[in-house]
Design a protein around this motif. Structure first.
Motif, short mmCIF file in Angstrom:
data_model
loop_
_atom_site.label_atom_id
_atom_site.label_comp_id
_atom_site.label_asym_id
_atom_site.label_seq_id
_atom_site.Cartn_x
_atom_site.Cartn_y
_atom_site.Cartn_z
N SER A 119 -18.75 -61.19 66.73
CA SER A 119 -17.79 -59.92 66.41
C SER A 119 -16.45 -59.83 67.11
CB SER A 119 -18.64 -58.79 66.89
OG SER A 119 -19.70 -58.75 66.17
N ARG A 120 -15.51 -59.45 66.30
CA ARG A 120 -14.14 -59.86 67.00
C ARG A 120 -13.38 -58.06 66.93
NH1 ARG A 120 -10.56 -62.44 63.56
NH2 ARG A 120 -11.41 -61.29 61.68
N ALA A 121 -12.53 -58.12 68.03
CA ALA A 121 -11.57 -57.05 68.17
C ALA A 121 -10.32 -57.60 68.21
CB ALA A 121 -12.01 -56.15 69.56
N VAL A 122 -9.40 -56.96 67.49
CA VAL A 122 -8.27 -57.51 67.05
C VAL A 122 -6.95 -56.29 67.25
CG1 VAL A 122 -6.43 -58.48 65.28
CG2 VAL A 122 -9.14 -59.06 65.34
N LEU A 123 -6.07 -56.78 68.12
CA LEU A 123 -4.75 -55.85 68.47
C LEU A 123 -3.55 -56.85 67.77
CD1 LEU A 123 -3.70 -53.46 69.83
CD2 LEU A 123 -3.37 -54.72 71.91
N THR A 124 -3.00 -56.32 66.80
CA THR A 124 -2.01 -56.99 66.14
C THR A 124 -0.38 -56.23 65.91
OG1 THR A 124 -1.54 -58.49 64.18
CG2 THR A 124 -2.68 -56.48 63.80
N THR A 125 0.45 -57.02 65.75
CA THR A 125 1.92 -56.18 65.34
C THR A 125 1.99 -56.42 63.84
OG1 THR A 125 3.00 -58.29 65.54
CG2 THR A 125 2.78 -57.19 67.55
N GLU A 126 1.11 -56.76 63.10
CA GLU A 126 1.34 -56.85 61.61
C GLU A 126 2.01 -55.85 60.78
OE1 GLU A 126 -1.09 -58.72 58.03
OE2 GLU A 126 -1.88 -58.91 59.76
N SER A 127 1.75 -54.48 61.23
CA SER A 127 2.44 -53.50 60.58
C SER A 127 3.65 -53.06 61.17
CB SER A 127 1.37 -52.16 60.63
OG SER A 127 1.14 -51.79 61.85
N ALA A 128 4.16 -53.65 62.31
CA ALA A 128 5.48 -53.65 63.09
C ALA A 128 6.41 -54.27 62.31
CB ALA A 128 5.35 -53.75 64.39
N SER A 129 7.76 -53.83 62.59
CA SER A 129 8.81 -54.82 61.72
C SER A 129 9.59 -55.27 63.16
CB SER A 129 9.89 -53.57 61.11
OG SER A 129 9.22 -53.10 59.88
N LEU A 130 9.00 -56.75 63.48
CA LEU A 130 9.59 -57.25 64.54
C LEU A 130 10.95 -57.85 63.87
CD1 LEU A 130 6.60 -58.59 66.37
CD2 LEU A 130 7.99 -56.56 66.84
N THR A 131 11.83 -58.11 64.83
CA THR A 131 13.08 -59.18 64.05
C THR A 131 12.82 -60.52 64.51
OG1 THR A 131 14.07 -58.89 66.39
CG2 THR A 131 14.63 -57.23 64.80
N ALA A 132 13.41 -61.40 63.65
CA ALA A 132 13.28 -62.54 63.78
C ALA A 132 13.71 -63.18 65.04
CB ALA A 132 14.11 -63.36 62.71
N SER A 133 12.94 -63.51 66.02
CA SER A 133 13.37 -63.58 67.26
C SER A 133 12.19 -64.39 68.12
CB SER A 133 13.65 -62.37 68.07
OG SER A 133 13.90 -62.78 69.59
N SER A 134 12.61 -65.25 69.21
CA SER A 134 11.32 -65.55 69.92
C SER A 134 11.22 -64.39 71.05
CB SER A 134 11.87 -66.86 70.96
OG SER A 134 13.07 -66.37 71.49
N PHE A 135 9.81 -64.32 71.61
CA PHE A 135 9.57 -63.23 72.21
C PHE A 135 8.86 -63.70 73.58
CE2 PHE A 135 9.62 -61.55 68.08
CZ PHE A 135 10.12 -60.23 68.26
N CYS A 136 8.76 -62.91 74.69
CA CYS A 136 7.75 -63.19 75.77
C CYS A 136 6.90 -62.06 75.77
CB CYS A 136 8.65 -63.10 76.94
SG CYS A 136 7.73 -63.38 78.46
N LEU A 137 5.56 -62.39 75.69
CA LEU A 137 4.42 -61.47 75.84
C LEU A 137 3.87 -61.77 77.33
CD1 LEU A 137 2.43 -59.32 74.56
CD2 LEU A 137 0.98 -61.53 73.96
N SER A 138 3.72 -60.64 78.02
CA SER A 138 3.05 -60.62 79.30
C SER A 138 1.96 -59.43 79.12
CB SER A 138 3.72 -60.59 80.28
OG SER A 138 4.59 -59.21 80.31
#
Length: 110
Positions: free
Chosen positions: A12-31
């Protein structure tokens, strides 16, 4: 986000995603901080473009050292045109384990 594995099926899986967000074309840092206790399964981070398949860019699985301590992670995410970032927890074979994440911070890359 907290997953309790004792009452769900193997895989079974639990998922947290930014799929519905409108992120700009950029690199990111996730902490974020994570905690994996017992025989918890797998914690993965995926990134990619919304129009194609995602790539696994970070993963932890199974028994972790010092299981009572929260761990910190920082992940550099490369640039995508229509970026999406997904954190996924998958239950392993045991019903004795937990995975939690906290203090998520997503900032534009350099």
């Amino acid at each position: 986000m907290y997953t309790e594995v004792s009452s769900i099926a193997n895989g079974s899986r639990a998922v947290l995603t930014t799929e519905s967000a409108s992120l700009t074309a950029s690199s990111f840092c996730l902490s974020f901080q994570y905690h994996m206790k017992g025989l918890p399964g797998t914690l993965k981070v995926f990134a990619g473009d919304k129009t194609s398949s995602l790539t696994s860019i970070w993963e932890k699985s199974g028994v972790q050292p010092n299981p009572d301590q929260w761990k910190n992670v920082t992940i550099e995410i490369p640039q995508f045109n229509n970026p999406v970032i997904t954190i996924e927890v998958t239950r392993g074979d045991s019903f004795r384990g937990d995975i939690a994440i906290d203090d998520l911070i997503l900032t534009p890359g350099r």
